[in-house]
Design a protein around this motif. Sequence first.
Motif, PDB file in Angstrom:
ATOM      1  N   LEU A  84      11.489  -7.617  -1.033  1.00 37.91           N
ATOM      2  CA  LEU A  84      11.796  -6.815  -2.240  1.00 37.91           C
ATOM      3  C   LEU A  84      10.728  -7.034  -3.485  1.00 37.91           C
ATOM      4  O   LEU A  84      10.353  -8.202  -3.707  1.00 37.91           O
ATOM      5  N   GLU A 121       9.265  -5.753  -7.329  1.00 37.04           N
ATOM      6  CA  GLU A 121       9.139  -5.024  -8.455  1.00 37.04           C
ATOM      7  C   GLU A 121       7.882  -4.169  -8.463  1.00 37.04           C
ATOM      8  O   GLU A 121       6.901  -4.780  -8.263  1.00 37.04           O
ATOM      9  N   VAL A 174      20.155  -3.645  -4.138  1.00 42.19           N
ATOM     10  CA  VAL A 174      20.917  -3.800  -2.918  1.00 42.19           C
ATOM     11  C   VAL A 174      22.097  -4.280  -2.858  1.00 42.19           C
ATOM     12  O   VAL A 174      22.549  -5.445  -3.428  1.00 42.19           O
ATOM     13  N   THR A 208      17.671   2.005  -4.141  1.00 48.32           N
ATOM     14  CA  THR A 208      18.648   1.634  -4.272  1.00 48.32           C
ATOM     15  C   THR A 208      19.572   1.710  -2.947  1.00 48.32           C
ATOM     16  O   THR A 208      19.304   2.735  -2.382  1.00 48.32           O
ATOM     17  N   ARG A 211       9.068   2.850  -0.141  1.00 47.52           N
ATOM     18  CA  ARG A 211       8.321   2.760  -1.252  1.00 47.52           C
ATOM     19  C   ARG A 211       8.396   3.734  -2.327  1.00 47.52           C
ATOM     20  O   ARG A 211       8.208   4.689  -2.365  1.00 47.52           O
ATOM     21  N   VAL A 256      19.711  -5.455   5.084  1.00 47.53           N
ATOM     22  CA  VAL A 256      18.282  -5.058   5.203  1.00 47.53           C
ATOM     23  C   VAL A 256      17.601  -6.287   5.739  1.00 47.53           C
ATOM     24  O   VAL A 256      17.834  -7.483   5.332  1.00 47.53           O
ATOM     25  N   THR A 301      10.620  -3.637   4.061  1.00 47.85           N
ATOM     26  CA  THR A 301      10.074  -3.984   2.659  1.00 47.85           C
ATOM     27  C   THR A 301      10.726  -2.662   1.846  1.00 47.85           C
ATOM     28  O   THR A 301      10.582  -1.536   1.773  1.00 47.85           O
ATOM     29  N   LEU A 302      11.154  -3.287   0.720  1.00 52.61           N
ATOM     30  CA  LEU A 302      11.547  -2.334  -0.322  1.00 52.61           C
ATOM     31  C   LEU A 302      10.479  -2.518  -1.805  1.00 52.61           C
ATOM     32  O   LEU A 302      10.621  -3.546  -2.252  1.00 52.61           O
ATOM     33  N   ARG A 331      12.845  -2.318  -9.891  1.00 50.12           N
ATOM     34  CA  ARG A 331      13.027  -3.188  -8.816  1.00 50.12           C
ATOM     35  C   ARG A 331      14.227  -2.728  -7.979  1.00 50.12           C
ATOM     36  O   ARG A 331      15.145  -2.140  -8.563  1.00 50.12           O
ATOM     37  N   PRO A 332      13.938  -3.114  -6.613  1.00 49.23           N
ATOM     38  CA  PRO A 332      15.105  -2.631  -5.740  1.00 49.23           C
ATOM     39  C   PRO A 332      16.639  -3.242  -6.139  1.00 49.23           C
ATOM     40  O   PRO A 332      16.577  -4.398  -6.526  1.00 49.23           O
TER      41      PRO A 332
END
Length: 176
Positions: free
Chosen positions: A3, A5, A13, A30, A44, A19, A24-25, A10-11
């Motif tokens: 994850l 930022e 979850v 969200t 992305r 996940v 890759t987030l 930032r993601p």
Amino acid sequence: MPLFEFEGKRPVVHPDAFVAPTATLIGDVTVEAGASIWYGAVLRADICTIVVREGANVQDNSVLHAAPGETLVVGRNATVGHGCIVHCGEVGEQALVGNGSTLLDHAVVGPGTLVAAGSVVTPGTQLPGGMVVTGIPAKPTKPIEGTSSQLWVEQNPPYYQELARRHAAATAEVGR
């Protein structure tokens, strides 16, 4: 799971989401309860926002991104199949995007629609709900109701929700 930022975003979850460790987030992503993001998928959200609604699944090696300032929504109980490129506005609730499909800028897939594997949804296309959509460029071919495709749309979300629970409980990295 990586994850990242990006510029202060930032993601997020939900604890009940899955996940995969190799997904890759990045940035403003969200992932809601019961959703799953599978191995090798990349979401992305550096110049956009991505929301994966409750119970939806984004399968292995798919890439999600959108135009600057846009919000890409994967609707509740929707499926993005293996190896898709989703660079659009919305995948509607309980829609299914078949393996290897491409959805381009500002396209919208209506609820309960099946986009057949390998289809290309061109920029700005608004696909109605409840249809089977095929081709390059993708066009509605028939209503989904009463077709074998309807089973895929209805059965895929609960199947992947259960499979995600199994992976969360039983997947472990092994040494060499």
